[in-house]
Design an enzyme around this catalytic site. Structure first.
Site, PDB file in Angstrom:
ATOM      1  N   GLN A 444       4.941  17.163 -18.809  1.00 60.02           N
ATOM      2  CA  GLN A 444       4.722  18.610 -18.888  1.00 60.02           C
ATOM      3  C   GLN A 444       3.664  19.031 -17.879  1.00 60.02           C
ATOM      4  O   GLN A 444       2.522  18.576 -17.947  1.00 60.02           O
ATOM      5  CB  GLN A 444       4.290  19.006 -20.295  1.00 60.02           C
ATOM      6  CG  GLN A 444       3.992  20.485 -20.449  1.00 60.02           C
ATOM      7  CD  GLN A 444       3.537  20.827 -21.848  1.00 60.02           C
ATOM      8  OE1 GLN A 444       4.348  21.057 -22.736  1.00 60.02           O
ATOM      9  NE2 GLN A 444       2.232  20.858 -22.058  1.00 60.02           N
ATOM     10  N   SER A 447      -0.913  22.662 -17.862  1.00 56.76           N
ATOM     11  CA  SER A 447      -2.352  22.880 -17.730  1.00 56.76           C
ATOM     12  C   SER A 447      -2.815  22.712 -16.286  1.00 56.76           C
ATOM     13  O   SER A 447      -2.279  21.894 -15.531  1.00 56.76           O
ATOM     14  CB  SER A 447      -3.116  21.898 -18.620  1.00 56.76           C
ATOM     15  OG  SER A 447      -2.880  22.164 -19.982  1.00 56.76           O
ATOM     16  N   SER A 479       0.352  13.702 -19.225  1.00 57.33           N
ATOM     17  CA  SER A 479       0.646  12.344 -19.685  1.00 57.33           C
ATOM     18  C   SER A 479       1.998  11.893 -19.153  1.00 57.33           C
ATOM     19  O   SER A 479       2.897  12.709 -18.912  1.00 57.33           O
ATOM     20  CB  SER A 479       0.628  12.279 -21.212  1.00 57.33           C
ATOM     21  OG  SER A 479       1.555  13.178 -21.760  1.00 57.33           O
ATOM     22  N   GLU A 563       9.721  23.530 -34.107  1.00 58.32           N
ATOM     23  CA  GLU A 563       9.321  22.697 -35.232  1.00 58.32           C
ATOM     24  C   GLU A 563      10.540  22.349 -36.064  1.00 58.32           C
ATOM     25  O   GLU A 563      11.574  23.016 -36.001  1.00 58.32           O
ATOM     26  CB  GLU A 563       8.303  23.430 -36.116  1.00 58.32           C
ATOM     27  CG  GLU A 563       6.970  23.691 -35.427  1.00 58.32           C
ATOM     28  CD  GLU A 563       5.979  24.366 -36.350  1.00 58.32           C
ATOM     29  OE1 GLU A 563       6.345  24.650 -37.496  1.00 58.32           O
ATOM     30  OE2 GLU A 563       4.842  24.593 -35.915  1.00 58.32           O
TER      31      GLU A 563
END
Length: 696
Positions: A444, A447, A479, A563
């Protein structure tokens, strides 16, 4: 959200709050302020007529035939409106004495009101002015019931103005009815079970009062709810209220199960609920400011009742100590969800399919999970099944029963829902199934060094060129970037519009795109789990833009909001289990064992919040506040737990064993949890604004 989850309980709570408000309980408490012998007879009569005091008695006796959970819902609603008088004591007496033939009719019609004392000193007797009988133990924990005509009662005016307590002195000729079925443990557990419900009502009134004040009170030219300090106080009150509500709900449910499970739930409630009500009452006054400190405002009446409840039944540290002992002996809270037959139509087929998956060779099970849709059953077809809440739970249960563990799809679990919902047919065909099969690994690229949680301020830019876009910028905290095949990337495509409107959502080929430089970023653990990623004029073709230019902000929210319905495990969090292991294998001090017990309580609360979210889904309701609170409390649970594990091992940390090295790594690694995925402070802002409705 109140204790009740079902439509029936929600309606019961609403009707009783309305009824309780009409009684003017606060006014009645104020009017009787200087009367030690105030019996609140009018309120007690109205409560008996309404059936509040008898809701837990058998219908054959004139009661409501309700469960302890029904009683808890009623007590929570009454406490929310500060209904005065002997409601809590009446609920405890009805539960304990409802099968005593000579008492049950009087309990049902209100002619028998039992004053309760939890110890043989008789120095703190509940509801003395209203009482017709006294229930108390002797020095040997033998319980009996004595008519008040055979007892000298002294009424007192204490801290709680909405109730009366006193002392008692039996006469030498007192006529006592022995109750051999009662014990101090049983009475205490029953009292805490229903006191937790009152604590939930108090905590929720305090939260609602503080929030309403923060929405309208203005200082320095704006409403105080817009101030981050006030917003965080209110969000913390929400965390506390949800925790108290969860344990109050659970202990009422557990009271009809095994003794072992009820005892565990009681200790969790005692460790959490009463302190929680006091904390919310104090914070409510803080948010109210000077007006909250006045005698005229109702807030101090709620603080007084919360403090009195804690004084009577608190002993949070004693409960935590018992929790440590229970956890060391192997007890964990196991909450069974009753599907009420809704699983009958789907379970046979699901069990058969799961058995086929379980019988496949280990290296073929992932493919079988993907083919069946059981890897991500909550996703729409063809990736998943679009399964409803019942089917999701049954699939989880059957996979667990068969010993089949789903592989973790990591960042693909965020990327693929966005592609499924907003991507093209070609994108879905190209990325979804290979990613589920494990053939594609994702990272991802959200950020940035200068933006962090503030994604709208990102600076990575994307310029339109023939056939696609050129991306340039820097990403951080990424990550698995060093081994990812693809990345989801947010970049600014239009610098001339408001920040959140000029962002687009790209799929970046991490392996074959020139201009990508991945640099490991060493963290406080000493390892490099994250990376910095530099994008230098990286070409992304048009078919790797998801949706339209400028849709990135909306799509990013889809990614992060995805979710599923999943039952919480009965195991505690990793570090809490490790702390229990240390309590089992080492000689810990009482203070250390108390800390372990409080960790067990918090870990249990986190599980209960998950269970309540599942139950809301089964009722067809949207997610409640539990899901947001679960994230915040879950972070605290893991950080505090991992730190406790290291502290329990003392000075050995300076020359650690391999086992302690692993514990230290976990402690250091969990520091990221209150930063990753939105800092705790940002999440509290979000909770304050989106759940509590506080101004921006």
């Amino acid at each position: 959200m109140s204790i009740g989850i079902t439509d029936e309980h929600v309606e019961l709570a609403a009707s009783l709050r309305k009824w309780g408000s009409s009684l003017g309980g606060v006014d009645a408490s104020r009017a009787a302020e200087s009367e030690p012998g105030a019996a609140f007879a009018d309120v007690l009569g109205a409560a008996a007529e309404m059936g509040v005091t008898t809701i837990g008695l058998d219908e054959s006796l004139g009661g409501g035939g309700g469960s302890p959970l029904d009683v808890a819902v009623a007590l929570e609603a009454c406490a929310h409106e500060l209904v005065p008088g002997p409601l809590l004591g009446a609920a405890v007496a009805a539960h304990l004495l409802g099968d005593v033939d000579e008492l049950a009719p009087g309990l049902a019609d209100g002619s028998v009101v039992v004053a309760l004392c939890l110890d043989a000193s008789l120095s703190a007797v509940w509801d003395t002015p209203s009482a017709t009988h006294l229930l108390a133990p002797d020095e040997d924990d033998a319980w009996s019931l004595v008519p008040v005509t055979d007892v000298r009662l002294v009424h007192g005016l204490g801290l709680d103005l909405s109730r009366r307590f006193g002392s008692a002195e039996p006469s030498s000729s007192a006529t006592a009815v022995a109750l051999p079925s009662l014990s101090g443990d049983l009475v205490r557990r029953t009292a805490i079970t229903f006191a937790a419900a009152e604590a939930a009502g108090l905590a929720r009134w305090c939260l609602a009062t503080a929030v309403e004040h923060a929405k309208v009170r203005e200082q320095f030219g704006q409403r105080i709810g817009a101030f981050q300090a006030v917003k965080h106080l209110c969000a913390e009150m929400l965390e506390t209220a949800e925790s108290v509500t969860a344990v109050a709900w659970d202990v009422a449910c557990a009271s009809t199960g095994s003794e072992e499970q009820w005892a565990f739930a009681v200790d969790v409630a005692q460790a959490v609920a009463l302190d929680g009500a006091v904390a919310n009452a104090k914070t409510c006054i803080q948010v109210l400011g000077g007006i909250g400190f006045t005698y005229e405002h109702d807030a101090h009446l709620y603080l007084r009742r919360a403090l009195s409840l804690r004084a009577l039944l608190g002993e949070a540290d004693a409960a935590a100590l018992r929790l440590t002992d229970r956890a060391v002996s192997g007890v964990r809270r196991q909450v069974d969800v009753d599907l009420e037959g809704r699983d009958d139509a789907v379970r046979p087929a699901i069990r058969t399919r799961v058995e086929d998956i379980a019988s496949a060779p280990a290296d073929q099970r992932r493919a079988a999970l993907v083919e069946s849709g059981y890897l991500v059953p909550h996703w729409p077809a063809p990736a998943g099944l679009g399964a409803d809440a019942v089917s999701q739970i049954v699939i989880d249960q059957e996979l667990a029963r068969a010993g089949v563990t789903r592989p973790d799809i990591v960042i693909a679990g965020w990327a693929l829902p966005t592609i499924l919902e907003h991507g093209t047919d070609e994108q879905r065909e190209r990325f979804v199934r290979p990613s589920l099969q494990g053939d594609l690994v994702w990272c991802q690229l959200f950020s940035e060094p200068g933006s962090g949680s503030d994604l709208a301020s990102l600076r990575t830019r994307a310029e339109k060129v023939d056939g696609g876009w050129r991306l340039s910028g820097q990403k951080v905290w990424t990550s698995v970037a060093e081994r990812a095949d693809w990345g989801i990337c947010l970049a600014r495509t239009d610098p001339d519009v408001p920040q959140h409107k000029g962002i687009s959502y790209f799929l970046v080929d991490m392996k074959r795109s020139p201009g990508i430089d991945v640099r490991p970023l060493r963290e406080i653990t000493g390892e490099a789990l994250f990376n910095e990623v530099f994008l230098d004029d990286v070409f992304v073709p048009d078919d790797c833009l998801v949706a339209s230019p400028g849709d990135g902000w909306r799509l990013a929210r889809t990614t992060l909001a995805n979710e599923r319905v999943a039952m919480a495990t009965s195991r505690l969090s990793k570090s809490t289990e490790r702390a229990v292991e240390l309590a089992c294998s080492r000689e810990l001090s009482v203070a250390e064992r108390v800390r372990v017990g409080h960790g067990v309580a918090l870990a249990t609360v986190c599980s209960l919040l998950g269970v309540r979210t599942v139950l809301r889904s089964l009722e067809g309701q949207g997610p409640g506040a539990e899901s947001a609170v679960a994230k915040l409390l879950g972070v605290r649970n893991r950080q505090d737990g991992s730190e406790l594990v290291v502290e329990l091992q003392g000075g050995a940390v300076v020359n650690p064993s391999e086992e302690l090295r692993a514990d230290v790594w976990e402690m250091l690694n969990t520091r990221c949890l209150s930063i990753a995925g939105g800092t705790t402070q940002i999440l509290r802002n979000v909770a304050g604004e989106r759940i509590l409705g506080l101004p921006r």
